[in-house]
Enzyme design. Structure first.
Site, PDB file in Angstrom:
ATOM      1  N   ARG A  34      43.532 -44.687  18.476  1.00  0.00           N
ATOM      2  CA  ARG A  34      44.811 -44.822  19.185  1.00  0.00           C
ATOM      3  C   ARG A  34      45.999 -44.567  18.261  1.00  0.00           C
ATOM      4  NH1 ARG A  34      43.624 -49.961  23.266  1.00  0.00           N
ATOM      5  NH2 ARG A  34      42.443 -48.738  24.794  1.00  0.00           N
ATOM      6  N   LYS A 196      30.107 -53.883  36.325  1.00  0.00           N
ATOM      7  CA  LYS A 196      30.421 -54.376  37.670  1.00  0.00           C
ATOM      8  C   LYS A 196      30.881 -53.273  38.613  1.00  0.00           C
ATOM      9  CE  LYS A 196      31.832 -58.985  36.054  1.00  0.00           C
ATOM     10  NZ  LYS A 196      32.936 -59.971  36.041  1.00  0.00           N
ATOM     11  N   GLY A 349      36.234 -47.745  26.959  1.00  0.00           N
ATOM     12  CA  GLY A 349      35.882 -48.111  25.597  1.00  0.00           C
ATOM     13  C   GLY A 349      34.522 -47.642  25.123  1.00  0.00           C
ATOM     14  N   GLY A 372      41.594 -49.046  31.724  1.00  0.00           N
ATOM     15  CA  GLY A 372      42.097 -49.496  33.023  1.00  0.00           C
ATOM     16  C   GLY A 372      43.124 -48.555  33.600  1.00  0.00           C
TER      17      GLY A 372
END
Length: 391
Positions: A34, A196, A349, A372
């Site tokens: 990053r 999930k 990630g 996200g």
């Protein structure tokens, strides 16, 4: 949305929201992806005669300043990556921050302390946003990984600065994702993984009508399989999402593909006993990765695609016995880029970690810095940090 080239930057102090939320171990950065992603914007500002004043969050401090979340180690690392001197400010706003900026030498890069040390940051406090805005003559947003959050440093500050634009990284992220989602060359394949299905329902809903093939892996696959009446043993299943998973499967028709076989284990551990299972998973065993037949099937689909988006691991990637599925997808993405000149976009990630571990980051079209944010962009949601740049 304006670009850096639309701003007059010479002699200006430019407040830049970067994403330096990097992993630290014993005060050292373990993955500087990053930080490196922000370098083109930082260099562009320096080349244009502007002074970059960087701000970012790091981690999730709970009650004000916490030493383990200080950005000082990031400043020290950044100093090894840019030719300009890097000045670290122990303050984020106010007189102390202003004095630190004033005292910085000409041509220096300034990094302010962690924005989340301030209580009003995550609440998007307008007074805090005004204090941030007061530090610069212009504002540049370059933290794609945070634009889905309406915080003072990502959204609020933009309302108090007239001259604002997207940085090079943010522009690149939006350009590649927009191209993939709105103007895909076909076949268009999406690969979704992770634990999930509840985290990916909105994305699946949005992609079903756009993609030619949707490949599902990770523990979320077992919620789908349970919905289809298959035995899943001790695999992770979201019982309250089984019916919804079945509905999505039915709606997708033959577009949605689930694993044919699985690497199963007798317990959740790296040294667990494992076996390859096709079809039903026995009682007391849990699926922790896609199996070899599924790896081959998925790789074949990916390698023959013209546009590919991948978010989420195929298994428990952090444990070596259950990482082969994720690695296979990473290699297939690189092959699609090389052999097909496919547009390949990777985010999330573990997916990014797999690409980096395999040394394939340069072999795909784009590695997204947003997990996200990428998912919400794919869902078609409004991202506050982007919208604010046009306010």
């Amino acid at each position: 949305m304006k670009s850096l080239s639309d701003l007059s930057l010479s002699g200006k102090r430019v407040l830049v929201r970067v994403d330096f939320n990097v992993p630290l171990e014993d005060g050292r950065i373990t993955d500087d992806t990053r930080v490196r992603a922000a370098l083109p914007t930082i260099q562009a500002l320096l080349d244009a005669g502007g002074q970059p004043i960087l701000m970012s969050h790091l981690g999730r401090p709970k009650s004000g300043p916490e030493p383990q979340f200080s950005l000082r180690p990031v400043a020290e690392h950044l100093d090894t990556l840019v030719e300009a001197p890097v000045v670290f400010c122990e303050a984020t706003v106010g007189e102390a921050a202003q004095a630190c900026i004033d005292e910085a030498p000409d041509g220096a890069v300034v990094l302010l302390e962690n924005t989340r040390f301030l209580e009003g940051e995550t609440k998007n406090d307008p007074d805090l946003a005004r204090q941030m805005a007061a530090l610069g003559d212009a504002f540049v947003s370059d933290a794609f990984g945070s634009v889905h959050r309406a915080h003072a440093s990502t959204e609020g500050v933009a309302h108090h600065v007239a001259d604002k634009a997207a940085g090079s990284l943010l522009e690149r992220e939006v350009a590649f994702l927009t191209r993939a989602l709105d103007e895909p060359e076909r076949p268009f394949v999406a690969i979704l993984g992770g634990a999930k299905v509840s985290d990916k329902i909105g994305v699946i809903e949005a992609l079903i009508d756009k993609v030619d093939q949707l490949l599902i892996g990770g523990a979320m696959a077992y919620t789908f399989l349970a919905g289809l009446g298959h035995k899943t043993g001790n695999s992770l299943v979201e019982e309250d999402r089984v019916d919804e998973a079945y509905r999505l499967y039915e709606r997708a028709g033959d577009k949605l593909t689930l694993p044919l076989d699985h690497i199963v284990a007798d317990r959740f551990a790296e040294d667990a006993e494992t076996q390859i299972v096709t079809g039903e998973i026995p009682d007391d065993w849990m699926g922790l990765d896609i199996g070899p037949a599924t790896r081959e099937q998925y790789a074949n689909v990916i390698e023959n695609a013209a546009t590919v988006i991948w978010n989420g691991p195929m298994g428990v990637f952090e444990m070596d016995p259950f990482a082969e599925g994720t690695r296979a997808v990473a290699q297939a993405m690189a092959t699609a880029s090389a052999d097909n000149e496919a547009l390949t976009v990777v985010g999330g990630g573990d997916s990014v970690a797999a690409i980096n571990e395999a040394g394939l980051a340069e072999a795909v079209t784009h590695v997204s810095t947003g997990g996200g944010a990428m998912l919400e962009f794919m869902e078609g949601q409004t991202l506050p940090g982007l919208t604010a740049l046009d306010a």
